[in-house]
Write a protein that holds these residues in place. Structure first.
Motif, PDB file in Angstrom:
ATOM      1  N   SER A  13       0.839  -1.202   0.000  1.00 41.05           N
ATOM      2  CA  SER A  13       0.000   0.000   0.000  1.00 41.05           C
ATOM      3  C   SER A  13       0.873   1.251   0.000  1.00 41.05           C
ATOM      4  CB  SER A  13      -0.908   0.018   1.224  1.00 41.05           C
ATOM      5  OG  SER A  13      -1.811  -1.057   1.196  1.00 41.05           O
ATOM      6  N   GLN A  14       0.435   2.244  -0.762  1.00 37.96           N
ATOM      7  CA  GLN A  14       1.199   3.487  -0.847  1.00 37.96           C
ATOM      8  C   GLN A  14       0.978   4.365   0.369  1.00 37.96           C
ATOM      9  OE1 GLN A  14       1.558   4.499  -5.619  1.00 37.96           O
ATOM     10  NE2 GLN A  14       0.319   5.778  -4.308  1.00 37.96           N
ATOM     11  N   LEU A  15       2.062   5.006   0.807  1.00 34.20           N
ATOM     12  CA  LEU A  15       1.948   6.088   1.777  1.00 34.20           C
ATOM     13  C   LEU A  15       1.632   7.374   1.009  1.00 34.20           C
ATOM     14  CD1 LEU A  15       5.070   5.361   4.021  1.00 34.20           C
ATOM     15  CD2 LEU A  15       2.671   4.894   4.560  1.00 34.20           C
ATOM     16  N   PRO A  16       1.170   8.422   1.688  1.00 33.63           N
ATOM     17  CA  PRO A  16       1.011   9.710   1.008  1.00 33.63           C
ATOM     18  C   PRO A  16       2.348  10.184   0.444  1.00 33.63           C
ATOM     19  CG  PRO A  16      -0.108   9.712   3.131  1.00 33.63           C
ATOM     20  CD  PRO A  16       0.698   8.460   3.089  1.00 33.63           C
ATOM     21  N   SER A  17       2.307  11.129  -0.461  1.00 41.37           N
ATOM     22  CA  SER A  17       3.531  11.662  -1.064  1.00 41.37           C
ATOM     23  C   SER A  17       4.397  12.361  -0.025  1.00 41.37           C
ATOM     24  CB  SER A  17       3.184  12.649  -2.174  1.00 41.37           C
ATOM     25  OG  SER A  17       2.595  13.812  -1.607  1.00 41.37           O
ATOM     26  N   GLU A  18       5.666  12.571  -0.338  1.00 44.75           N
ATOM     27  CA  GLU A  18       6.564  13.279   0.571  1.00 44.75           C
ATOM     28  C   GLU A  18       6.029  14.679   0.881  1.00 44.75           C
ATOM     29  OE1 GLU A  18      10.598  13.427  -0.674  1.00 44.75           O
ATOM     30  OE2 GLU A  18      10.900  11.253  -0.590  1.00 44.75           O
ATOM     31  N   LYS A  19       5.519  15.355  -0.135  1.00 41.66           N
ATOM     32  CA  LYS A  19       4.995  16.705   0.062  1.00 41.66           C
ATOM     33  C   LYS A  19       3.838  16.691   1.058  1.00 41.66           C
ATOM     34  CE  LYS A  19       3.082  20.617  -2.587  1.00 41.66           C
ATOM     35  NZ  LYS A  19       1.788  20.718  -1.878  1.00 41.66           N
ATOM     36  N   GLU A  20       2.932  15.719   0.879  1.00 42.79           N
ATOM     37  CA  GLU A  20       1.768  15.638   1.756  1.00 42.79           C
ATOM     38  C   GLU A  20       2.173  15.280   3.178  1.00 42.79           C
ATOM     39  OE1 GLU A  20      -2.401  13.116   2.233  1.00 42.79           O
ATOM     40  OE2 GLU A  20      -1.262  13.021   0.349  1.00 42.79           O
ATOM     41  N   LEU A  21       3.109  14.350   3.324  1.00 39.54           N
ATOM     42  CA  LEU A  21       3.549  13.967   4.661  1.00 39.54           C
ATOM     43  C   LEU A  21       4.246  15.118   5.370  1.00 39.54           C
ATOM     44  CD1 LEU A  21       4.904  10.342   4.031  1.00 39.54           C
ATOM     45  CD2 LEU A  21       2.921  10.974   5.413  1.00 39.54           C
ATOM     46  N   ALA A  22       5.093  15.843   4.625  1.00 35.48           N
ATOM     47  CA  ALA A  22       5.806  16.978   5.227  1.00 35.48           C
ATOM     48  C   ALA A  22       4.817  18.033   5.708  1.00 35.48           C
ATOM     49  CB  ALA A  22       6.788  17.574   4.222  1.00 35.48           C
ATOM     50  N   GLU A  23       3.812  18.300   4.909  1.00 37.25           N
ATOM     51  CA  GLU A  23       2.804  19.286   5.301  1.00 37.25           C
ATOM     52  C   GLU A  23       1.977  18.785   6.483  1.00 37.25           C
ATOM     53  OE1 GLU A  23       0.605  19.933   1.746  1.00 37.25           O
ATOM     54  OE2 GLU A  23       2.111  21.285   0.859  1.00 37.25           O
ATOM     55  N   ARG A  24       1.635  17.523   6.467  1.00 38.65           N
ATOM     56  CA  ARG A  24       0.805  16.949   7.523  1.00 38.65           C
ATOM     57  C   ARG A  24       1.491  17.029   8.880  1.00 38.65           C
ATOM     58  NH1 ARG A  24      -1.458  11.089   6.307  1.00 38.65           N
ATOM     59  NH2 ARG A  24      -2.372  12.330   4.641  1.00 38.65           N
ATOM     60  N   PHE A  25       2.815  16.738   8.899  1.00 42.21           N
ATOM     61  CA  PHE A  25       3.549  16.741  10.159  1.00 42.21           C
ATOM     62  C   PHE A  25       4.185  18.095  10.469  1.00 42.21           C
ATOM     63  CE2 PHE A  25       4.087  12.124   8.866  1.00 42.21           C
ATOM     64  CZ  PHE A  25       3.052  11.687   9.674  1.00 42.21           C
ATOM     65  N   GLY A  26       4.087  19.039   9.528  1.00 43.39           N
ATOM     66  CA  GLY A  26       4.643  20.355   9.753  1.00 43.39           C
ATOM     67  C   GLY A  26       6.154  20.347   9.844  1.00 43.39           C
ATOM     68  N   VAL A  27       6.807  19.528   8.992  1.00 44.24           N
ATOM     69  CA  VAL A  27       8.272  19.442   9.001  1.00 44.24           C
ATOM     70  C   VAL A  27       8.793  19.729   7.597  1.00 44.24           C
ATOM     71  CG1 VAL A  27       8.319  17.764  10.878  1.00 44.24           C
ATOM     72  CG2 VAL A  27       8.257  16.954   8.505  1.00 44.24           C
ATOM     73  N   SER A  28      10.093  19.967   7.508  1.00 46.27           N
ATOM     74  CA  SER A  28      10.705  20.206   6.211  1.00 46.27           C
ATOM     75  C   SER A  28      10.860  18.890   5.447  1.00 46.27           C
ATOM     76  CB  SER A  28      12.083  20.851   6.385  1.00 46.27           C
ATOM     77  OG  SER A  28      12.982  19.917   6.962  1.00 46.27           O
ATOM     78  N   ARG A  29      11.089  18.984   4.140  1.00 55.68           N
ATOM     79  CA  ARG A  29      11.314  17.775   3.346  1.00 55.68           C
ATOM     80  C   ARG A  29      12.591  17.080   3.788  1.00 55.68           C
ATOM     81  NH1 ARG A  29       8.157  18.315  -1.542  1.00 55.68           N
ATOM     82  NH2 ARG A  29       9.214  16.490  -2.432  1.00 55.68           N
ATOM     83  N   VAL A  30      13.574  17.860   4.273  1.00 56.91           N
ATOM     84  CA  VAL A  30      14.830  17.274   4.744  1.00 56.91           C
ATOM     85  C   VAL A  30      14.575  16.357   5.937  1.00 56.91           C
ATOM     86  CG1 VAL A  30      17.075  17.765   5.796  1.00 56.91           C
ATOM     87  CG2 VAL A  30      16.250  19.166   3.900  1.00 56.91           C
ATOM     88  N   VAL A  31      13.794  16.857   6.901  1.00 58.79           N
ATOM     89  CA  VAL A  31      13.460  16.054   8.080  1.00 58.79           C
ATOM     90  C   VAL A  31      12.656  14.818   7.669  1.00 58.79           C
ATOM     91  CG1 VAL A  31      12.090  16.011  10.207  1.00 58.79           C
ATOM     92  CG2 VAL A  31      13.568  17.971   9.704  1.00 58.79           C
ATOM     93  N   LEU A  32      11.693  15.008   6.790  1.00 61.24           N
ATOM     94  CA  LEU A  32      10.861  13.886   6.358  1.00 61.24           C
ATOM     95  C   LEU A  32      11.697  12.813   5.679  1.00 61.24           C
ATOM     96  CD1 LEU A  32       8.040  12.653   6.004  1.00 61.24           C
ATOM     97  CD2 LEU A  32       8.020  13.710   3.741  1.00 61.24           C
TER      98      LEU A  32
END
Length: 267
Positions: free
Chosen positions: A48-67
């Motif tokens: 099963s797919q997880l949400p995209s990196e962009k969506e996960l970063a926004e959801r958790f309020g973190v940068s793409r680097v942290v994600l």
């Protein structure tokens, strides 16, 4: 579960201050813990797919680097597979953490090599017992493909007994096939992880054997004897044959000269 949608599990994860099973103290650790729960939840399905990196970063309020750091950690744990340009997917259960742990331990400490080889012996002996029981029971038909792979490995080993890469490959294939014949999938995964981590040691064993052996093809004969013991359907005979076979490896490791820069005992 299909892909994790923002309106279902995603919102539940984002709404929690901490996951149920951990209290991480860094931003990356928090993201790792939240996504772990998504990967092992009751509705999680391998592939099963997880949400995209962009969506996960926004959801958790973190940068793409942290994600991405969190995703690398999750991949190292064997929980997800990452794909170039696509969302990560939930991985099937696997023994990658075991493999990483064994490989690092063996690199640091010579004694660990002996200890993990002893563990491998105990597990393989049990696998031989299970395979013999299965062959003698109603599940015999399900072992045919595994036994055919074991026979092919022996034939390939006999065909090129002086070729070290071939010896290593066919030795691994033989033991993998027998463990698969046990029918215990978790045992198969754990032993595969051990085998990969101990691959360098296996190669060293073969090289030392070839340096002294009068008949390099005797290895194929020894593997054939183990297979015949398993095929007898007698668990006691299968156990004895596998124990004798792997005891040779333990003795070889015990007599190796100490490599420069290694320790006999952990600090």
């Amino acid at each position: 579960m299909g892909s994790a949608s923002p309106g279902t599990q995603g919102e539940g994860l984002a709404g929690r201050s901490q996951p149920r099973h951990a209290r991480p103290n860094s931003l990356t650790s928090q993201v790792v813990a939240f996504v772990e729960e998504l990967c092992v939840g009751p509705d999680a399905r391998p592939g099963s797919q997880l949400p995209s990196e962009k969506e996960l970063a926004e959801r958790f309020g973190v940068s793409r680097v942290v994600l991405r750091e969190a995703l690398r950690t999750l991949e190292a744990k064997g929980l997800i597979h990452r794909r170039q340009g696509k969302p990560a997917v939930i991985a099937s259960p696997n023994a990658l953490p075991v493999e990483n742990f064994v490989a690092l331990s063996v690199l640091r400490d010579r004694r660990a090599l002996m200890e993990f080889t002893e563990i491998r012996k105990a597990l393989e002996v049990h696998g031989a017992r299970l395979a013999a029981q299965r062959i003698a029971g109603p599940e015999e038909e399900q072992t045919r493909e595994d036994i055919a792979r074991a026979r092919q490995a022996i034939a390939d080993m006999r065909a090129a007994p002086l070729d070290v890469p071939n010896r290593v490959r066919t030795d691994f294939a033989f033991h993998q096939a027998l463990i698969s014949a046990s029918g215990n999938r978790s045992l198969t995964q754990i032993l595969d992880a051990l085998e990969r981590s101990l691959a360098d040691s296996r190669e060293q064993s073969h090289r030392r054997f070839l340096a002294t052996a009068q008949d390099p093809a005797v290895s194929a004969t020894e593997h054939e004897e183990v297979l015949e013991a398993v095929l007898s359907g007698d668990p006691a005979r299968a156990v004895a044959a596998m124990e004798e076979h792997l005891q040779v490896t333990l003795r070889e490791i015990e007599t190796r000269p100490k490599a420069e820069g290694t320790r006999e005992d952990p600090a």
